[in-house]
Scaffold this motif. Structure first.
Motif, mmCIF file in Angstrom:
data_model
loop_
_atom_site.group_PDB
_atom_site.id
_atom_site.type_symbol
_atom_site.label_atom_id
_atom_site.label_comp_id
_atom_site.label_asym_id
_atom_site.label_seq_id
_atom_site.Cartn_x
_atom_site.Cartn_y
_atom_site.Cartn_z
ATOM 1 N N LEU A 78 -45.678 -6.072 16.907
ATOM 2 C CA LEU A 78 -44.764 -5.026 15.879
ATOM 3 C C LEU A 78 -44.905 -3.625 16.401
ATOM 4 C CD1 LEU A 78 -44.541 -7.163 12.825
ATOM 5 C CD2 LEU A 78 -42.499 -6.670 14.362
ATOM 6 N N ALA A 79 -46.332 -3.289 16.416
ATOM 7 C CA ALA A 79 -46.592 -1.816 16.529
ATOM 8 C C ALA A 79 -46.037 -1.522 18.037
ATOM 9 C CB ALA A 79 -48.114 -1.580 16.227
ATOM 10 N N ARG A 80 -46.488 -2.520 18.919
ATOM 11 C CA ARG A 80 -46.478 -1.941 20.519
ATOM 12 C C ARG A 80 -45.003 -2.108 20.726
ATOM 13 N NH1 ARG A 80 -50.457 -5.789 20.869
ATOM 14 N NH2 ARG A 80 -49.168 -7.278 21.601
ATOM 15 N N ARG A 81 -44.068 -2.901 20.338
ATOM 16 C CA ARG A 81 -42.670 -3.206 20.558
ATOM 17 C C ARG A 81 -41.739 -2.144 20.066
ATOM 18 N NH1 ARG A 81 -37.917 -3.027 21.028
ATOM 19 N NH2 ARG A 81 -36.465 -4.508 21.057
ATOM 20 N N TYR A 82 -42.138 -1.755 18.795
ATOM 21 C CA TYR A 82 -41.040 -0.923 18.012
ATOM 22 C C TYR A 82 -41.722 0.610 17.736
ATOM 23 C CZ TYR A 82 -38.530 -5.174 17.299
ATOM 24 O OH TYR A 82 -37.708 -6.113 17.477
ATOM 25 N N GLY A 83 -42.884 0.747 18.167
ATOM 26 C CA GLY A 83 -43.445 2.191 18.001
ATOM 27 C C GLY A 83 -43.691 2.590 16.465
ATOM 28 N N ILE A 84 -43.932 1.510 15.909
ATOM 29 C CA ILE A 84 -44.270 1.640 14.487
ATOM 30 C C ILE A 84 -45.681 1.561 14.097
ATOM 31 C CG2 ILE A 84 -42.085 0.715 13.595
ATOM 32 C CD1 ILE A 84 -43.422 -1.606 12.825
ATOM 33 N N PRO A 85 -46.181 2.042 13.021
ATOM 34 C CA PRO A 85 -47.764 1.790 12.374
ATOM 35 C C PRO A 85 -47.994 0.493 12.453
ATOM 36 C CG PRO A 85 -46.675 3.709 11.241
ATOM 37 C CD PRO A 85 -45.675 3.025 11.843
ATOM 38 N N GLN A 86 -49.023 -0.145 12.692
ATOM 39 C CA GLN A 86 -49.175 -1.363 12.551
ATOM 40 C C GLN A 86 -49.107 -1.827 11.033
ATOM 41 O OE1 GLN A 86 -52.478 -3.483 15.047
ATOM 42 N NE2 GLN A 86 -53.409 -4.114 13.211
ATOM 43 N N PRO A 87 -48.210 -3.020 10.722
ATOM 44 C CA PRO A 87 -47.981 -3.537 9.530
ATOM 45 C C PRO A 87 -49.388 -4.147 9.123
ATOM 46 C CG PRO A 87 -46.392 -4.300 11.021
ATOM 47 C CD PRO A 87 -47.353 -3.666 11.948
ATOM 48 N N ASP A 88 -49.619 -3.781 7.652
ATOM 49 C CA ASP A 88 -50.992 -4.716 7.099
ATOM 50 C C ASP A 88 -50.732 -6.047 7.293
ATOM 51 O OD1 ASP A 88 -52.435 -5.814 4.763
ATOM 52 O OD2 ASP A 88 -52.953 -3.711 4.480
ATOM 53 N N VAL A 89 -51.773 -6.480 7.845
ATOM 54 C CA VAL A 89 -52.113 -8.032 8.469
ATOM 55 C C VAL A 89 -51.975 -8.807 7.048
ATOM 56 C CG1 VAL A 89 -52.877 -7.449 10.715
ATOM 57 C CG2 VAL A 89 -54.388 -7.886 8.554
ATOM 58 N N ASP A 90 -52.436 -8.560 5.915
ATOM 59 C CA ASP A 90 -52.742 -9.135 4.872
ATOM 60 C C ASP A 90 -51.453 -9.166 3.593
ATOM 61 O OD1 ASP A 90 -55.396 -9.922 5.271
ATOM 62 O OD2 ASP A 90 -56.159 -8.146 4.701
ATOM 63 N N THR A 91 -50.573 -8.132 3.858
ATOM 64 C CA THR A 91 -49.450 -8.069 3.008
ATOM 65 C C THR A 91 -47.895 -7.806 3.549
ATOM 66 O OG1 THR A 91 -49.721 -5.479 2.857
ATOM 67 C CG2 THR A 91 -51.025 -6.841 1.384
ATOM 68 N N GLN A 92 -47.923 -7.412 4.975
ATOM 69 C CA GLN A 92 -46.909 -7.168 5.396
ATOM 70 C C GLN A 92 -46.266 -8.190 6.403
ATOM 71 O OE1 GLN A 92 -47.501 -3.133 6.441
ATOM 72 N NE2 GLN A 92 -45.670 -2.604 4.791
ATOM 73 N N VAL A 93 -47.144 -9.239 6.896
ATOM 74 C CA VAL A 93 -46.749 -10.130 7.969
ATOM 75 C C VAL A 93 -47.060 -11.515 7.455
ATOM 76 C CG1 VAL A 93 -47.570 -11.064 10.077
ATOM 77 C CG2 VAL A 93 -47.731 -8.742 9.959
ATOM 78 N N LEU A 203 -37.449 -2.810 11.165
ATOM 79 C CA LEU A 203 -38.591 -2.021 10.622
ATOM 80 C C LEU A 203 -38.457 -0.582 11.487
ATOM 81 C CD1 LEU A 203 -41.238 -4.799 10.694
ATOM 82 C CD2 LEU A 203 -39.565 -4.212 9.184
ATOM 83 N N GLN A 204 -38.394 -0.571 12.879
ATOM 84 C CA GLN A 204 -38.144 0.724 13.591
ATOM 85 C C GLN A 204 -37.095 1.707 12.950
ATOM 86 O OE1 GLN A 204 -37.002 -0.003 17.520
ATOM 87 N NE2 GLN A 204 -37.977 1.855 18.437
ATOM 88 N N PRO A 215 -38.777 -0.757 2.124
ATOM 89 C CA PRO A 215 -38.359 -1.214 0.770
ATOM 90 C C PRO A 215 -37.041 -2.049 1.054
ATOM 91 C CG PRO A 215 -37.646 1.199 1.141
ATOM 92 C CD PRO A 215 -38.618 0.676 2.038
ATOM 93 N N ARG A 216 -37.153 -3.222 0.201
ATOM 94 C CA ARG A 216 -35.984 -4.395 0.212
ATOM 95 C C ARG A 216 -35.422 -4.785 1.735
ATOM 96 N NH1 ARG A 216 -35.099 -0.440 -2.992
ATOM 97 N NH2 ARG A 216 -33.597 0.370 -1.740
ATOM 98 N N LEU A 217 -36.660 -4.726 2.620
ATOM 99 C CA LEU A 217 -36.458 -5.125 3.907
ATOM 100 C C LEU A 217 -37.446 -6.077 4.472
ATOM 101 C CD1 LEU A 217 -34.894 -4.912 6.618
ATOM 102 C CD2 LEU A 217 -36.390 -2.815 7.119
ATOM 103 N N VAL A 218 -36.978 -7.492 5.131
ATOM 104 C CA VAL A 218 -37.742 -8.172 5.762
ATOM 105 C C VAL A 218 -36.986 -8.494 6.907
ATOM 106 C CG1 VAL A 218 -38.891 -10.325 5.710
ATOM 107 C CG2 VAL A 218 -38.958 -9.171 3.871
ATOM 108 N N ALA A 219 -37.904 -8.327 8.245
ATOM 109 C CA ALA A 219 -37.338 -8.545 9.529
ATOM 110 C C ALA A 219 -37.785 -10.184 9.831
ATOM 111 C CB ALA A 219 -37.789 -7.694 10.476
ATOM 112 N N PHE A 220 -37.041 -11.131 10.686
ATOM 113 C CA PHE A 220 -37.558 -12.182 11.080
ATOM 114 C C PHE A 220 -37.253 -12.385 12.694
ATOM 115 C CE2 PHE A 220 -35.980 -12.394 6.816
ATOM 116 C CZ PHE A 220 -36.810 -13.386 6.162
ATOM 117 N N SER A 221 -38.248 -12.787 13.016
ATOM 118 C CA SER A 221 -38.205 -13.126 14.466
ATOM 119 C C SER A 221 -39.110 -14.481 15.019
ATOM 120 C CB SER A 221 -38.661 -11.980 15.578
ATOM 121 O OG SER A 221 -38.295 -11.985 16.775
ATOM 122 N N SER A 222 -38.909 -14.717 16.079
ATOM 123 C CA SER A 222 -39.717 -16.040 16.689
ATOM 124 C C SER A 222 -39.975 -15.903 18.071
ATOM 125 C CB SER A 222 -38.875 -17.362 16.350
ATOM 126 O OG SER A 222 -37.850 -17.450 17.332
#
Length: 377
Positions: A78-93, A203-204, A215-222
């Protein structure tokens, strides 16, 4: 028996079987099926090798939250693809068993009975079914009033049109979410099939607009479309830690853990981009071959993302599909099966969805047959 099941419409492919079932296809022509969005490109060897190497994991009950290594691989991608800070692996993924399962289950997590749910129109029918079985009311397209809306499904790149929501579109949606407090479920399963610029992700967009914590946002991919492994049923949900905490609770009771062998294969897939670039090249090759053929009488357009042609038909879409199958042994999907009449007609009427998933030569042959059918009436 749950009475809400009675509200479900037949799935599009069930309708399609009924439509063509009484009419034998032309036996002189090889059947070509472009009706279903099931990737047919080879599953990468690195995914299959990792799956085989992880088979000992079948002897272990997996955790619903997945392994830290898988969450790390997803967060890193997610961080590489969208240029965002790496999401917290324990709470945001959170790993999920494909976007279809997760998009359905997410509605059961966030909705209360009587809520209103906004779906795109045309749309992926899972959104509608998820709303109905949560005791909610599905709405199609922008509603006249946002009052009572608790969940909005977004699909970008869109199925079936291939259109992409731009930053301004995301900003408008976020502003509406702030005003009406609804949750956004962003279905991004086609995000890695594009032909020009990589489509912006939810997220980007949120990061660009300084929406810290999503806030109030969840992205889904596969991995199904990205890595040609739909049978693995492997994807993720990422975004708001508050929402994902509740979603994890639901999934723990629902029994939605991903087996460890699939997790190992998923790590290999998320950590590699070479096979994804090759996948895009193969789809681009198909569009480059078929689009010049379709300028008359159809005037088809290149999608911004995904592997579908969204084609306007000269006659009723169901009649078009039935006759095309009967006379030319090509199977596509009526557009009206992917949409609902929300008061101003069905926006899928007189359209067909053509999935360019077959080998290149079959896709070209199918389009040539469609052209013969259109010219011969």
């Amino acid at each position: 028996m749950n009475h809400l099941l009675e509200k479900l419409q037949p799935y599009p492919f069930e309708k399609l079987r009924a439509l063509v079932g009484g009419h034998a296809a032309n036996p002189a022509l090889k059947p070509i099926n472009l009706s279903i969005g099931e990737p047919k490109h080879p599953t990468p060897a690195l995914v299959k090798d990792a799956l085989a190497a992880g088979l000992d994991g079948l002897a272990v009950y997996p955790a619903t939250a997945g392994t830290p290594a898988l969450r790390q691989a997803i967060a890193g991608w997610l961080a590489r693809r969208y240029g965002i800070p790496q999401p917290d692996v324990d709470t945001q993924v959170l790993p999920v068993n494909g976007t279809r399962e997760a998009l359905f289950a997410f509605a059961q997590t966030v909705l209360s009975p009587g809520a209103r749910v906004v779906c795109p129109n045309p749309f992926y029918q899972i959104y509608e079914g998820a709303a109905l079985l949560a005791g909610a009311i599905p709405l199609y397209g922008d509603p006249e009033s946002w009052n009572g809306v608790q969940l909005v499904y977004v699909c970008s790149p869109a199925n079936p049109s291939g259109k992409v929501l731009d930053l301004q579109g995301w900003q408008r949606l976020f502003e509406l979410s702030d005003q009406h407090r609804f949750v956004i479920a962003a279905d991004e399963c086609y995000s890695e099939i594009y032909f020009d610029q990589p489509p912006i992700g939810s997220l980007q967009a949120a990061h660009k607009l300084n929406r810290n914590g999503y806030p109030r946002l969840v992205a889904f991919s596969s991995l199904s479309k990205r890595s040609n492994c739909p049978g693995m049923r492997s994807g993720f949900a990422a975004g708001s830690a508050e929402l994902l905490k509740k979603f994890l609770l639901y999934r723990t009771y629902h029994g939605s853990a991903m087996n460890l062998a699939v997790q190992q294969a998923s790590i290999a897939a998320w950590n590699d981009e070479g096979h994804v670039r090759e996948n895009r090249r193969l789809y681009a090759e198909k569009f480059e071959a078929v689009l010049p053929l379709l300028q008359h009488p159809f005037k088809a357009e290149m999608p911004e993302g995904g592997f579908y042609l969204w084609l306007r038909t000269p006659i009723d879409d169901q009649d078009f599909v039935r006759r095309l199958h009967h006379e030319y042994n090509v199977l596509v999907l009526p557009g009206s099966y992917l949409a609902r009449d929300a008061g101003s007609g069905n926006p899928g009427s007189n359209h067909v969805r053509i999935a360019l998933v077959a080998p290149l030569d079959e896709c070209v042959e199918a389009i040539e047959r469609i052209l013969r059918f259109a010219h011969n009436g």
